[in-house]
Design an enzyme around this catalytic site. Structure first.
Site: not given
Ligand code: UDP
Length: 330
Positions: A119, A143
């Site tokens: 990501t 995250y």
């Protein structure tokens, strides 16, 4: 020659589009998904679905042992920046623990090629301008941190065990299968484009724009929206590139759009007004995340085919029109 692939999270948004791309070229797949956020209906009827949790070490081991696999794609993860800011340990434990369990099983069972969904969130507040693969890593959320830990684990699995990996750092996956078979259906939905579409349709309250005071031209966050079918294509190209060694690619279109620009695109495509209201910033959101995608373009020949924001939004709109309730009860 056709290949055989294990796809964790293959019932989810990006994973299901990758399964479609693999099958379109004649490969076969097995999907490993607990259906906590994925949908049974997103897995073609003739694709085997192992409905199990990656926390279940025996299930992971059995799935990976049932090879040989030409590659393992790892999509399954908790993926919401905002949730991770509320519940950091849950995010780190699940994403890192599950990923390590899978990587370890791959090493033990002789898998040679691994593709990780990573990501842009591991860059944190990267500043203005497109982000290339050499930009400093500074995750702005648990995250992002969890994906960075898995990137590091793959580095060591490569050095020590020879597991080759393609790490693909997604920016904003968006749109839907242009053939209308698959689309975005998160429950609850938190992503901008589907929420803006539902606001235009009057199916939801006005869209909350999270922050209008960012240091961007219109004050709203800028993101790099990449069509999900182009993302799937990038996976196939990165996989082929593994013949030459491990790779890490920032996977975006090199073009940024603000939240207000996305709202404008939804209004143009739908022919409807998108009601919205200013809201406070969402913790963990950097002002701007845009990829410099030169490396994957040069090394694999990848280029987004649905690059225009309106074209991306149009496929999401068509999916919503054809599937007002997404995958339904599935
Ligand atoms: N966003 C927003 N309102 C919403 C959902 C998202 O303003 O209801 C903004 C969000 O702050 C971010 C951008 O839209 O700047 C994209 O968010 P999304 O959740 O779709 O993807 P993310 O960037 O978190 O992967």
């Amino acid at each position: 020659m056709a290949g055989r692939f294990l796809v964790t999270g293959g019932a989810g948004f990006v994973g299901s589009h990758l399964v479609a791309a693999l099958r379109a070229r004649g490969d076969s797949c097995v999907v490993f998904d607990d259906l906590s956020t994925g949908h049974r209906a997103a897995v073609p009827a003739d694709v085997r679905l192992i409905q199990a949790d990656l926390a279940d070490a025996a299930a992971v081991d059995a799935a990976v042992a049932d090879g040989p696999w030409d590659g393992v794609f790892h999509f399954a993860a908790l993926s919401l920046v905002g949730d991770s800011m509320r519940d950091p340990c849950r995010y780190l434990a699940a994403n890192v623990g599950n990923g390590l369990r899978l990587i370890d099983a791959c090493v033990r069972h002789g898998v040679r090629h691994f593709v990780l969904s990573s990501t842009a969130a591991l860059f944190g507040e990267a500043g203005a301008g497109p982000i290339d693969e050499t930009a400093p890593i500074a995750p702005g959320s648990p995250y992002g941190e969890s994906k960075w830990m898995l990137e590091r684990a793959l580095l060591w699995a490569g050095r020590i065990h020879g597991l080759r990996s393609a790490v693909l750092r997604y920016f904003n996956a968006a749109g839907a299968d242009p053939e209308g078979r698959l689309g975005e259906d998160h429950r609850p939905e938190t992503h901008l484009i589907p929420l803006a579409i539902d606001a235009a349709l009057g199916r939801r309250p006005p869209l909350s724009v999270f922050g209008t005071d960012y240091p961007t031209p219109d004050g709203t966050c800028i993101r790099d929206y990449v069509h999900v079918t182009d993302l799937a294509d990038a996976h196939l190209r990165a996989l082929a590139r593994l013949e030459q060694g491990s790779v890490t690619y920032n996977l975006g279109s090199a073009t940024g759009h603000s939240v207000l620009e996305v709202i404008g695109a939804v209004a143009r495509v739908s022919g409807r007004e998108v009601p919205w209201q200013a809201a406070s910033r969402r913790p963990g959101d950097p002002a701007m995340l845009v990829a410099a995608s030169g490396l994957i373009r040069r090394e694999t020949g990848w280029a987004p085919r649905l690059a225009r924001l309106d074209d991306i939004v149009a496929t999401a709109w068509q999916w919503r029109m054809a599937h007002p309730d997404g995958y339904g009860a599935a």
